[in-house]
Design a protein around this motif. Structure first.
Motif, short mmCIF file in Angstrom:
data_model
loop_
_atom_site.label_atom_id
_atom_site.label_comp_id
_atom_site.label_asym_id
_atom_site.label_seq_id
_atom_site.Cartn_x
_atom_site.Cartn_y
_atom_site.Cartn_z
N ASN A 59 38.28 40.04 43.27
CA ASN A 59 39.13 41.13 43.74
C ASN A 59 39.73 40.84 45.12
OD1 ASN A 59 39.24 43.66 41.86
ND2 ASN A 59 37.14 42.90 41.69
N GLU A 60 38.95 40.19 46.00
CA GLU A 60 39.48 39.83 47.33
C GLU A 60 40.65 38.86 47.17
OE1 GLU A 60 35.24 40.22 49.81
OE2 GLU A 60 35.83 38.29 48.96
N LYS A 93 46.74 47.51 53.68
CA LYS A 93 47.77 46.54 53.32
C LYS A 93 48.88 47.17 52.48
CE LYS A 93 47.12 41.72 52.73
NZ LYS A 93 46.35 40.62 52.28
N THR A 94 48.47 48.03 51.53
CA THR A 94 49.46 48.58 50.58
C THR A 94 49.97 49.95 51.02
OG1 THR A 94 47.71 49.64 49.28
CG2 THR A 94 48.37 47.41 48.61
N PHE A 121 44.04 40.35 46.16
CA PHE A 121 44.80 41.03 47.22
C PHE A 121 44.89 40.18 48.49
CE2 PHE A 121 43.60 44.48 44.39
CZ PHE A 121 44.79 45.18 44.27
N VAL A 132 43.40 53.71 46.88
CA VAL A 132 42.92 52.67 45.97
C VAL A 132 42.24 53.31 44.75
CG1 VAL A 132 41.39 50.64 45.83
CG2 VAL A 132 42.55 51.20 47.99
N PRO A 173 47.06 50.31 43.98
CA PRO A 173 46.25 49.09 43.88
C PRO A 173 44.95 49.41 43.12
CG PRO A 173 46.13 50.00 46.11
CD PRO A 173 47.10 50.86 45.34
N VAL A 186 42.67 46.84 51.42
CA VAL A 186 43.71 47.06 50.40
C VAL A 186 44.50 48.32 50.74
CG1 VAL A 186 44.11 47.61 47.96
CG2 VAL A 186 42.52 45.79 48.58
#
Length: 521
Positions: free
Chosen positions: A115-116, A142-143, A119, A147, A87, A139
């Motif tokens: 950016n918020e 979540k991913t 994602f 990052v 990400p 992030v």
């Protein structure tokens, strides 16, 4: 019959767009691979404006997003085997220029929101640092991947206020606050890359991020931005031929003109020759040699800083500096050298290993002309265009061998120049004449100026004449001429086969503020 050429990405700084449209792209991806797989996780690169920093950031973004298809046929295609997707958070601070504190806060809010949104992350916090920390950790969670953070022109909000201490303080606090989470989030980060022009080292980003690697002067990255001589001759070979045809000159002559005008940058030593990419592409696109880089932004803050440091135009080129001066923090500079260097007005021309000194000078003709034209209004308060016309007309007369006519023209022009009262000193006029003569070089006259205390000698070389001129303040033209004879300046040109003309010039500071008489021999 002209060959079809790839379109130049003028004004396009997005890698994916350039590749999708099959625009001309000078392959810098080997540097990307090296950076992404180096020891450092936090990397900083400083280059002057319009040198391709934003495109570099955009290329990093496509690479870390694993967009393999965009890199087909490029160097990295052979180097990268994994193409892991990460990400990527991309912050472009170039939009934060010329802003007061509340405006800048709103701008940070805007780039965080963007950016918020990408994602799909909600955040109720107001403070920029809390939101950035939340963005990175959300992030990451979540991913399930580390990052990548890319920050373009990190110093843009601070550049214009670098000479205003009270404004700099509040904006610097704001930016320091914004960047602070980068340190605490380190385990969640795969890679952080920052570009900018200057090194504001007091910005906590450099004092707190003590693990930041500054690659700006690393030999391995010498050609990362800009177009090297080799890239020009190989990847842009057809473009050179097209330009030569358009200018009705040989290929060699076209390369020479491109080199004189746009080459000459070195950001470390040794380094390949680097051309200004913006000027080069514009020159090829418009098919004429012009001053493109200056046309794209006037260096207001630089002129302000030169005032603040009382820098004389004649002292800009030919300077020696230690490595440490390049790293001087912008906000408490004691000299303007780092700023001139980082902004691209002077560049490295040589290095003395024994003394560990870099020799710095103006890179090329485009910068020299552009810089002196920007400085002219500080010395000649009249219509600036009128001044340029006079200089162009003077150069035509000098080229035809009529130095008398050129000096008469200058004298008439100086009569019309309104002066402010504080200019009753020799130095002011010495600098003014220095700039006027420096600008003659735009018209194929080679000007060599040696300035020392109390005198100015100027050598003008045209295709068949060498004019050796000596300028004296509040003395006679004869005395000026005697100095040329005594110093035997002409001996150096005896073998040139050109006609040598000696010119003694007297300038009266007290009453007329003009050149009053001259003797030609």
């Amino acid at each position: 019959m002209s060959m079809a050429r790839k379109l130049y990405p003028l004004g396009i700084q997005t890698f994916s767009e350039i590749r999708t449209n099959d625009n001309l792209y000078i392959d810098k991806t080997a540097y990307i691979y090296r950076m992404a797989n180096s020891d450092g996780k936090f990397i900083f690169l400083s280059r002057p404006r319009r040198f391709g920093k934003s495109l570099l950031v955009s290329t990093l973004q496509s690479y870390f997003e694993g967009r393999k298809e965009l890199f087909k046929g490029l160097a990295i295609d052979r180097l990268e085997k994994e193409w892991t997707e990460y990400p990527v958070l991309h912050f472009d601070l170039s939009g934060g220029k010329h802003q007061e504190e509340d405006q800048l806060n709103r701008y940070l809010d805007y780039i965080l929101k963007y950016n918020e949104h990408r994602f799909d992350i909600k955040c109720d916090a107001v403070d920029a640092n809390v939101r950035l920390a939340n963005l990175i950790s959300s992030v990451y969670n979540k991913t399930g991947k580390q990052v990548v953070v890319l920050i373009d022109e990190y110093d843009a909000p601070l550049l214009d206020v670098a000479h205003q201490d009270e404004r700099l303080e509040s904006l610097r606090y704001l930016m320091r606050n914004f960047y602070s989470p980068l340190k605490q989030c380190e385990p969640m980060l795969r890679f952080v890359f920052l570009t900018g022009i200057t090194k504001f080292s007091q910005l906590s980003i450099f004092s707190e991020l003590n693990n930041i690697t500054n690659i700006s002067m690393d030999e391995a990255y010498a050609g990362i931005c800009g177009i090297t001589k080799e890239e020009l001759l190989t990847q842009m070979s057809d473009d050179i031929d097209r330009l030569a045809e358009k200018l009705s000159v040989t290929r060699e002559e076209a390369i020479l003109q491109l080199t004189d005008n746009y080459d000459g940058y070195h950001f470390t030593y040794p380094s390949p020759d680097i051309f200004n990419p913006y000027s080069l592409l514009n020159c090829f696109s418009k098919e004429k040699i012009g001053a493109y880089w200056f046309g794209s932004g006037t260096p207001t803050f630089l002129i302000e800083m030169m005032r603040k440091f009382k820098v004389l135009p004649s002292s800009i080129g030919n300077i020696y500096a230690k490595q440490s001066s390049f790293d001087a923090p912008t906000e408490n500079m004691t000299s303007i050298i780092p700023l001139l260097y980082q902004s691209g007005y002077i560049t490295i021309k040589d290095y003395d290993k024994e003394l560990k000194l870099y020799k710095l000078d103006i890179p090329n003709k485009e910068i020299s002309i552009g810089l002196y034209e920007s400085l002219l209004p500080n010395y000649v308060t009249t219509e600036i265009d009128e001044g340029k016309v006079v200089i162009a007309r003077m150069s035509a007369l000098i080229n035809s061998g009529d130095i008398d006519g050129a000096l008469r023209l200058l004298q008439t022009f100086l009569e019309t120049v309104p002066y402010c009262d504080n200019t009753l000193y020799e130095g002011h006029y010495q600098q003014m004449l220095y700039i006027i003569f420096a600008l003659l070089t735009d018209y194929r006259i080679i000007v060599e100026q040696r300035t020392a205390k109390g005198r100015t000698d100027i050598t003008l070389e045209t295709h068949n004449h060498v004019f050796i001129m000596e300028l004296k303040f509040d003395k006679t033209a004869e005395e000026a001429l005697e100095q040329i004879e005594a110093k035997r300046y002409a001996d150096a040109f005896a073998l040139s086969g050109k006609k040598i003309v000696k010119v003694g010039i007297a300038f009266n500071v007290k009453d007329e503020r003009n050149i009053t008489e001259w003797v030609i021999r």
